[in-house]
Structure formats: structure tokens, C-alpha cells
Design an enzyme around this catalytic site. Structure first.
Site, short mmCIF file in Angstrom:
data_model
loop_
_atom_site.label_atom_id
_atom_site.label_comp_id
_atom_site.label_asym_id
_atom_site.label_seq_id
_atom_site.Cartn_x
_atom_site.Cartn_y
_atom_site.Cartn_z
CG HIS A 221 -10.18 10.79 -5.52
ND1 HIS A 221 -9.35 11.78 -5.97
CD2 HIS A 221 -11.40 11.07 -6.07
CE1 HIS A 221 -10.02 12.62 -6.74
NE2 HIS A 221 -11.26 12.22 -6.83
C1 UD1 Z 1 -16.68 11.81 -5.80
C2 UD1 Z 1 -16.95 12.27 -7.22
C3 UD1 Z 1 -15.64 12.58 -7.92
C4 UD1 Z 1 -14.82 13.55 -7.11
C5 UD1 Z 1 -14.67 13.08 -5.68
C6 UD1 Z 1 -13.99 14.14 -4.87
C7 UD1 Z 1 -18.92 11.26 -8.30
C8 UD1 Z 1 -19.40 10.23 -9.26
N1 UD1 Z 1 -17.62 11.21 -7.99
O1 UD1 Z 1 -15.93 10.61 -5.88
O2 UD1 Z 1 -15.90 13.16 -9.18
O3 UD1 Z 1 -13.55 13.67 -7.72
O4 UD1 Z 1 -15.96 12.81 -5.11
O5 UD1 Z 1 -13.44 13.66 -3.70
O6 UD1 Z 1 -19.69 12.07 -7.85
N2 UD1 Z 1 -16.59 7.71 1.48
C9 UD1 Z 1 -16.43 7.75 2.83
N3 UD1 Z 1 -16.69 8.93 3.47
C10 UD1 Z 1 -17.11 10.04 2.84
C11 UD1 Z 1 -17.28 9.99 1.46
C12 UD1 Z 1 -17.01 8.82 0.78
O7 UD1 Z 1 -16.04 6.78 3.45
O8 UD1 Z 1 -17.30 11.09 3.50
C13 UD1 Z 1 -16.29 6.45 0.78
C14 UD1 Z 1 -17.49 5.50 0.69
O9 UD1 Z 1 -17.00 4.20 0.79
C15 UD1 Z 1 -17.98 5.75 -0.72
C16 UD1 Z 1 -16.70 6.04 -1.49
O10 UD1 Z 1 -15.88 6.75 -0.56
O11 UD1 Z 1 -18.69 4.66 -1.24
C17 UD1 Z 1 -16.90 6.85 -2.74
O12 UD1 Z 1 -17.59 8.09 -2.44
P1 UD1 Z 1 -18.42 8.83 -3.60
O13 UD1 Z 1 -18.87 10.15 -3.11
O14 UD1 Z 1 -19.44 7.92 -4.17
O15 UD1 Z 1 -17.35 9.00 -4.74
P2 UD1 Z 1 -15.89 9.62 -4.66
O16 UD1 Z 1 -14.95 8.55 -5.05
O17 UD1 Z 1 -15.69 10.34 -3.39
N1 UDP Z 2 -8.08 18.40 -0.74
C1 UDP Z 2 -8.08 18.66 0.63
N2 UDP Z 2 -7.62 17.66 1.47
C2 UDP Z 2 -7.16 16.48 1.01
C3 UDP Z 2 -7.17 16.24 -0.39
C4 UDP Z 2 -7.66 17.21 -1.23
O1 UDP Z 2 -8.46 19.73 1.06
O2 UDP Z 2 -6.77 15.64 1.83
C5 UDP Z 2 -8.59 19.44 -1.65
C6 UDP Z 2 -7.64 19.83 -2.74
O3 UDP Z 2 -6.74 20.83 -2.28
C7 UDP Z 2 -8.57 20.30 -3.83
C8 UDP Z 2 -9.79 19.42 -3.64
O4 UDP Z 2 -9.72 18.91 -2.31
O5 UDP Z 2 -8.95 21.65 -3.62
C9 UDP Z 2 -9.75 18.31 -4.63
O6 UDP Z 2 -10.67 17.36 -4.27
P1 UDP Z 2 -10.58 15.85 -4.78
O7 UDP Z 2 -9.18 15.51 -5.13
O8 UDP Z 2 -11.25 15.03 -3.77
O9 UDP Z 2 -11.53 15.85 -6.06
P2 UDP Z 2 -11.41 16.31 -7.59
O10 UDP Z 2 -10.83 17.66 -7.66
O11 UDP Z 2 -10.60 15.27 -8.30
O12 UDP Z 2 -12.82 16.25 -8.05
#
Ligand code: UD1
Ligand code: UDP
Length: 384
Positions: A221
Site C-alpha cells: 500500500h
Molecule cells: C495512510 C498513511 C500511511 C499508512 C496507511 C495505513 C499518510 C500520509 N499515510 O496511507 O502512513 O501506512 O494510511 O493504511 O497518512 N482510500 C479508500 N478508502 C479508505 C481510505 C483510503 O478508498 O477508507 C483510498 C483513497 O483513494 C485514498 C487512498 O486510499 O486517496 C490513500 O488514502 P490515505 O489515507 O491518503 O493514505 P494511505 O495510503 O491509506
Molecule cells: N491489517 C488488517 N487488515 C488488513 C491489512 C492490515 O487488519 O487487511 C492490519 C495489520 O495487521 C496491522 C495494520 O493493519 O496491524 C497495519 O496497517 P497498514 O499496513 O495499513 O499500515 P502501516 O502499518 O504500514 O502504517
């Protein structure tokens, strides 16, 4: 008598999960002393990126939801700052508690520090030394306005010392005289706590016809992997190759960001091959208990996630890291994780290495499963 109020900011999936540990510690040990007000920024909003965790992990329902949704960094963060500031002025908490390194973390740090509300940063000190990652900016900025900084690792603690934090500051603490800790990891607390019930309460393995030690769990991601077609193609090419050559199943719970970009950024040939592969199961994001069940039963884990890297280690699984560096350097140093970046040769080599190695080391690095209680105790002791 609950005279002490903390305001917890959550927003992204991992923060909701992390917050479960502190809310549980408060409920079990500090219910008479700490009142927790929870603010969900709405950064993650899909049912399976947010609500599922409240339902499953017994996290109190947020008192506020800012519903900011997705957007550019500036737009998203600005709207969070505005909303959080308003709530802080109304709630007047003794401290704000922030997790990790997302835009929700940064927004909380800016809003609170400007109106002199002490910041407690959980997961302080972690560094990738790569400022092109938005998370690196967020965590550095948050650390430098925090009053209590809880690092889950020794490397994180040492990073803080290198940035000028002192280990011998004396109370009273403030953002000009902060206190730094090397304590356990709230995610280790959670993994221990929920591990026992994960397989009992979920049927994810049966649903996807997965057998213990006979599949690889992968997640992708990180923005540079999803948004750069060359990298995304390299990652999925490697997965496809390993799956076909070794006849091993992959299960990939796909973050919505990646799911949206896959059809547009993968070559049409690779996209079709992945979609029709009999070995690769791309599924919707799963719940935390389902994720633990997958992690515990996987043969190996491949990921660019910070949290999943660590959980691989907690459950004693080898991990291939789809990044050029990691904040969790201890995992690499003890040989249980290999950094491959999005390099096909390195990924295949790392897979072959782990396939032949069965004496991996998983020393105890993340505490005893009681980090959240320690953190609550220190907050009460040092913030007034
Ligand atoms: C964010 C965090 C990242 C973290 C990740 C965990 C920042 C800069 N990044 O990244 O550090 O590792 O969350 O998962 O804060 N989207 C959906 N539905 C949702 C959420 C997101 O469709 O419920 C899609 C949207 O297209 C959105 C994209 O995902 O634009 C990115 O979401 P965003 O929260 O901006 O960043 P993440 O990549 O999720
Ligand atoms: N996780 C989850 N379901 C998923 C993928 C991840 O519950 O489908 C959990 C995972 O076990 C961990 C956390 O989400 O506890 C990690 O989140 P993510 O990978 O989105 O973000 P990061 O840790 O890189 O910020």
C-alpha cells in the site's frame, strides 16, 4: 474520580488498532483515573478500513468523527487541524495522544502544540532516513513538539538522542524539556492479546481454502509502490513468478489505494495474469483478527507495511520487505527480514533464501505485552 482527560487521535487503520491497546489498559487498570475522548479524523472511512476494528477490538466508539476523507496532503491535513483545534478548545484535555506517522498524527501535533496542549507520541523516534516518505516528515515534526515520547525500539530511542533529545531531562516535562522512553510496543500488546482468539473467532483460512504453512501473505500500500507503475509491475511480476514456479498460494488483502491503481498501473498482460492466476487470491482488506490468523498460519510474509513487518516477527515468520529501507531495523539485523525494495531479483533471491533456512532468530525486542499500561502510568505521573 476521573479528573485526568486524554484526547486520542485516530484516523488510519493502524492507528485504530494501536489505540485498542491503550483503551483496554484504561478500561482495565485506569478506569477511575483517566477519561479518554476519542477523535476519529475520518482519514480511513471504508467499512473494512475503520468500522470493522471498532466492532471487533472492543474500542470505544469515537466521541467525534471529523469525516475529512481522502485528499491531497495539504487539504487533508489542514481540514484535520481545523477540526482537532476546535475539539481541543472545547474539551480542554490534559494531553493529546498521537500514534505513528500519518497525516492524522501530524494534524494532531500541530493543532495541540500551538495551543499548548502536551503531546504524547506513541511510536516516537522511528526513522527511515528517507524524507520522500510523507510518514518521515510527519513523525519528525510530531516528535519535535512532543512532551512524552515513547519509542518501541532501542533504535528509535537512539534516533531521538541523535536528534538532540536528552535522556537526563528532569520533570516537569514540556515540549521544551521532553521525556523520552524506550518502552515496549503497543502492537505487541495487541498481538499477544488477540492472538489467542484470532483463529477461534475467524474462518478466513477456510473461506479462502488456505492451509497452514502452505501460503504466502502479502500486502502492498506504500505510495511509492502503488503510484509508480515500474515498481508496482516489478512487485506483482515477482509475486506471479514465485507463485507459478513454486506452485504456492498467495493471499493479498489489498488496501483500497492499491486496488484502485492496479488496473491502471499494471501492464494489461500482468493484470490479466494476476487476476486469473490459480495461485493468487486478491481479497478485500480483512479484519485484524483475520489478519492475525493469516499471519500466524502463513509460511512467509511479503509487505511494505510497517505494522505487518512487525507482526511477521511477533509470529515468528520470515518477512520480505518491499521497501528500500525500514524503520524496524532490528528485524533485518537479526536476519528474520530482508529488504528487497521493488527489485525482482532480490525478491526471488530472498524467497529462495528463506525457503532453505529454518533456524531464524526472533529475540524478544518489543516488551512483555504491557506497554500500554506503562504509558498510561507515565502520562498520569508526568502530565498535569
Ligand atoms: C495512510 C498513511 C500511511 C499508512 C496507511 C495505513 C499518510 C500520509 N499515510 O496511507 O502512513 O501506512 O494510511 O493504511 O497518512 N482510500 C479508500 N478508502 C479508505 C481510505 C483510503 O478508498 O477508507 C483510498 C483513497 O483513494 C485514498 C487512498 O486510499 O486517496 C490513500 O488514502 P490515505 O489515507 O491518503 O493514505 P494511505 O495510503 O491509506
Ligand atoms: N491489517 C488488517 N487488515 C488488513 C491489512 C492490515 O487488519 O487487511 C492490519 C495489520 O495487521 C496491522 C495494520 O493493519 O496491524 C497495519 O496497517 P497498514 O499496513 O495499513 O499500515 P502501516 O502499518 O504500514 O502504517
Amino acid at each position: 474520580m476521573k479528573s485526568f482527560k486524554i484526547l486520542t487521535i485516530i484516523g488510519a487503520r493502524p492507528q485504530i488498532i494501536k489505540a485498542a491497546a491503550l483503551s483496554r489498559a484504561i478500561k482495565n487498570k485506569f478506569a477511575d483515573k483517566i477519561k479518554e475522548v476519542i477523535v476519529h479524523t475520518g482519514q480511513h472511512y471504508d467499512e473494512n478500513m475503520s468500522q470493522v476494528f471498532f466492532d471487533e477490538l472492543d474500542i470505544p466508539h469515537p466521541n467525534y468523527n471529523l469525516s475529512v476523507g481522502s485528499g491531497s496532503h495539504g487539504k487533508q491535513t489542514a481540514s484535520m487541524i481545523e477540526g482537532i483545534e476546535e475539539i481541543l478548545l472545547k474539551e480542554k484535555p490534559n494531553a493529546i495522544v498521537l500514534y505513528g506517522d500519518t497525516n492524522s498524527t501530524l494534524a494532531g501535533a500541530i493543532a495541540a502544540s500551538k495551543i499548548l496542549i502536551p503531546v504524547v507520541h506513541i511510536e516516537a523516534g522511528l526513522r527511515s532516513f528517507n524524507k520522500s516518505m510523507p510518514e518521515e516528515i510527519n513523525r519528525i515534526m510530531c516528535d519535535h513538539v512532543s512532551t512524552l515520547l515513547f519509542s518501541p525500539t532501542k533504535a528509535g530511542y537512539d534516533n531521538l538522542l541523535k536528534e538532540g533529545f536528552k535522556e537526563n531531562n528532569k520533570a516537569p516535562y514540556s515540549f521544551d524539556n521532553p521525556k523520552i522512553y524506550h518502552c515496549g510496543d503497543v502492537m505487541f500488546d495487541n498481538s499477544l492479546y488477540f492472538s489467542a482468539i484470532a483463529e477461534e473467532k475467524t474462518s478466513i483460512l477456510e473461506t479462502h481454502n488456505l492451509q497452514k504453512d502452505k501460503f504466502i501473505l502479502a500486502t502492498i500500500h506504500r505510495n511509492n509502490n502503488t503510484d509508480e507503475p515500474l515498481r508496482l509491475n516489478a512487485l506483482f511480476n515477482s509475486i506471479n513468478k514465485i507463485a507459478n514456479e513454486n506452485k504456492i498460494n498467495f493471499v493479498i488483502p489489498l488496501h483500497p489505494r492499491t486496488a484502485k491503481l492496479l488496473p491502471q498501473n499494471l501492464s494489461s498482460e500482468l493484470y490479466t495474469s494476476i487476476k486469473t492466476s490459480k495461485f493468487i487470491k486478491i481479497i478485500e482488506p480483512v479484519s485484524f483478527l483475520e489478519m492475525i490468523a493469516l499471519e500466524k498460519n502463513a509460511n512467509l510474509i511479503m509487505t511494505d507495511s510497517g505494522g505487518v513487518q512487525k507482526e511477521a516477527f511477533f509470529f515468528k515468520k520470515p518477512c520480505i520487505i518491499f521497501r528500500s529501507e525500514t524503520e524496524w531495523i532490528e528485524l533485518v539485523n537479526c536476519g528474520s527480514a530482508i529488504i528487497t525494495d521493488a527489485d525482482e531479483t532480490k525478491i526471488v533471491d530472498a524467497y529462495n533464501h528463506f525457503s532453505k533456512t529454518d533456524n531464524l532468530q526472533f529475540p524478544s525486542l518489543f516488551g512483555e505485552g504491557a506497554a500500554a499500561e506503562f504509558i498510561c502510568d507515565q502520562i498520569l505521573k508526568y502530565i498535569h
